[in-house]
Design a protein around this motif. Structure first.
Motif, short mmCIF file in Angstrom:
data_model
loop_
_atom_site.label_atom_id
_atom_site.label_comp_id
_atom_site.label_asym_id
_atom_site.label_seq_id
_atom_site.Cartn_x
_atom_site.Cartn_y
_atom_site.Cartn_z
N THR A 1 0.74 -1.19 0.09
CA THR A 1 -0.01 0.06 -0.01
C THR A 1 0.80 1.10 0.03
O THR A 1 2.08 1.23 0.38
N ASP A 2 0.22 2.35 -0.49
CA ASP A 2 0.88 3.68 -0.48
C ASP A 2 -0.31 4.52 0.08
O ASP A 2 -1.40 3.91 0.48
N PHE A 3 0.24 5.68 0.48
CA PHE A 3 -0.97 6.54 0.92
C PHE A 3 -2.16 7.02 -0.01
O PHE A 3 -1.63 6.97 -1.26
N LEU A 4 -3.25 7.19 0.38
CA LEU A 4 -4.38 7.63 -0.39
C LEU A 4 -4.35 9.20 -0.58
O LEU A 4 -4.74 9.90 0.22
N LYS A 5 -4.02 9.53 -1.92
CA LYS A 5 -4.30 10.93 -2.31
C LYS A 5 -5.01 10.95 -3.58
O LYS A 5 -4.68 10.51 -4.30
N ASP A 6 -6.18 11.87 -3.44
CA ASP A 6 -6.96 11.96 -4.66
C ASP A 6 -7.90 13.24 -4.43
O ASP A 6 -8.56 13.30 -3.42
N THR B 1 -2.91 9.71 5.39
CA THR B 1 -1.19 9.20 5.82
C THR B 1 -1.17 7.51 5.71
O THR B 1 -0.07 7.16 5.36
N GLY B 2 -2.37 6.84 5.86
CA GLY B 2 -2.09 5.58 5.96
C GLY B 2 -2.47 4.76 5.00
O GLY B 2 -3.15 5.29 3.86
N GLY B 3 -1.67 3.45 4.59
CA GLY B 3 -1.96 2.46 3.50
C GLY B 3 -3.71 2.17 3.63
O GLY B 3 -4.15 1.76 2.80
N VAL B 4 -3.66 1.84 4.95
CA VAL B 4 -5.11 1.22 5.73
C VAL B 4 -5.51 2.21 6.81
O VAL B 4 -4.89 2.67 7.78
N ASN B 5 -6.81 2.89 6.56
CA ASN B 5 -7.04 3.87 7.55
C ASN B 5 -8.64 3.70 7.90
O ASN B 5 -9.54 3.33 7.27
N PHE B 6 -8.86 3.79 9.08
CA PHE B 6 -10.35 3.88 9.85
C PHE B 6 -10.37 5.15 10.62
O PHE B 6 -9.45 5.49 11.54
N SER C 1 4.31 -1.59 3.20
CA SER C 1 3.61 -0.41 2.96
C SER C 1 4.67 0.66 2.78
O SER C 1 5.92 0.75 3.21
N LYS C 2 4.42 1.55 1.80
CA LYS C 2 5.34 2.65 1.74
C LYS C 2 4.61 4.11 2.15
O LYS C 2 4.96 5.15 1.82
N ALA C 3 3.32 3.80 2.74
CA ALA C 3 2.71 4.98 3.21
C ALA C 3 3.30 5.61 4.38
O ALA C 3 4.26 4.82 5.25
N GLU C 4 2.88 6.60 4.93
CA GLU C 4 3.38 6.95 6.27
C GLU C 4 3.00 6.02 7.23
O GLU C 4 3.81 6.21 8.52
N ASP C 5 2.01 5.57 7.33
CA ASP C 5 1.52 4.56 8.34
C ASP C 5 0.86 3.44 7.48
O ASP C 5 0.12 3.60 6.57
N LYS D 1 8.20 -4.94 6.74
CA LYS D 1 8.60 -4.19 5.63
C LYS D 1 8.18 -3.01 5.32
O LYS D 1 7.67 -2.88 4.01
N CYS D 2 7.90 -2.07 6.30
CA CYS D 2 7.16 -0.73 6.34
C CYS D 2 8.36 0.28 5.96
O CYS D 2 9.19 0.24 6.67
N SER D 3 8.28 1.06 5.04
CA SER D 3 8.98 2.16 4.82
C SER D 3 9.11 3.31 5.98
O SER D 3 9.98 4.24 5.88
N SER D 4 7.94 3.39 6.39
CA SER D 4 7.63 4.29 7.67
C SER D 4 7.10 3.89 8.62
O SER D 4 7.83 2.73 9.27
N ASP D 5 5.84 4.12 9.31
CA ASP D 5 5.48 3.51 10.54
C ASP D 5 4.73 2.35 10.47
O ASP D 5 3.87 2.42 9.34
#
Length: 174
Positions: A83-88, A94-99, A114-118, A136-140
């Motif tokens: 996952t990457d972060f959701l920007k549209d 910031t998250g790949g998966v967000n609740f 994940s390469k998202a912030e979270d 294997k997360c590139s951030s948090d």
């Protein structure tokens, strides 16, 4: 909405105004510009030998956003990859998966590459995470903002940022 068991390709954003149920044995392959938004709860009912797999068709996809659910969400035996972060438009998460304002229980699951912030971001929600791997997360790995929850029997490894990150949250770790 109930997604039939099988292998599915998603090439465009998928936005659901309602609840979503996915059962074990389902694999969804997302293109790089696609994502899943649910205004409602999710019930991802995988089994130990019949998992649900959400992954990128190519490199990465923009992930999942669940918000303002009227009932608790459940993820059991789910693997979420790349996952990457959701920007549209004006939406930028910031998250790949967000609740967001959506209580959730996550069990026996995997957040990988994940390469998202979270890899997972939970905001203003109640949650439990049990027997789940973040790797294997590139951030948090996991970020909890103004939420209450419990994390137990879970593993955080090969994470370049924080394994867990709490802001204004009350979380018990076991």
């Amino acid at each position: 909405f109930i997604l039939r068991t099988g292998i599915w390709d998603v090439n465009d954003p998928l936005i659901i105004d309602g609840n979503l149920i996915i059962n074990g044995g389902t694999e969804i392959n997302f293109s790089s510009n696609s994502y899943l938004i649910i205004k409602g709860y999710v019930r991802f009912n995988g089994k130990k030998n019949n998992k649900i797999i959400l992954k990128a068709k190519d490199d990465y996809w923009k992930g999942i956003y669940v918000f303002e659910a009227s009932e608790r969400s459940f993820l059991d035996n789910v693997e979420i990859h790349n996952t990457d972060f959701l920007k549209d438009g004006i939406l930028e998460l910031t998250g790949g998966v967000n609740f967001y304002k959506s209580d959730v229980d996550i069990n026996n699951s995997v957040f990988l590459h994940s390469k998202a912030e979270d890899a997972l971001n939970i905001v203003e929600s109640d949650f439990s995470i049990d027997n789940t791997l973040f790797s294997k997360c590139s951030s948090d790995g996991f970020d909890s903002d103004f939420s209450d929850g419990v994390i137990k029997n879970s593993t955080f490894k090969n994470i370049l940022g924080d394994g867990v990150d709490f802001s204004g949250s009350n979380v018990k770790l076991n």
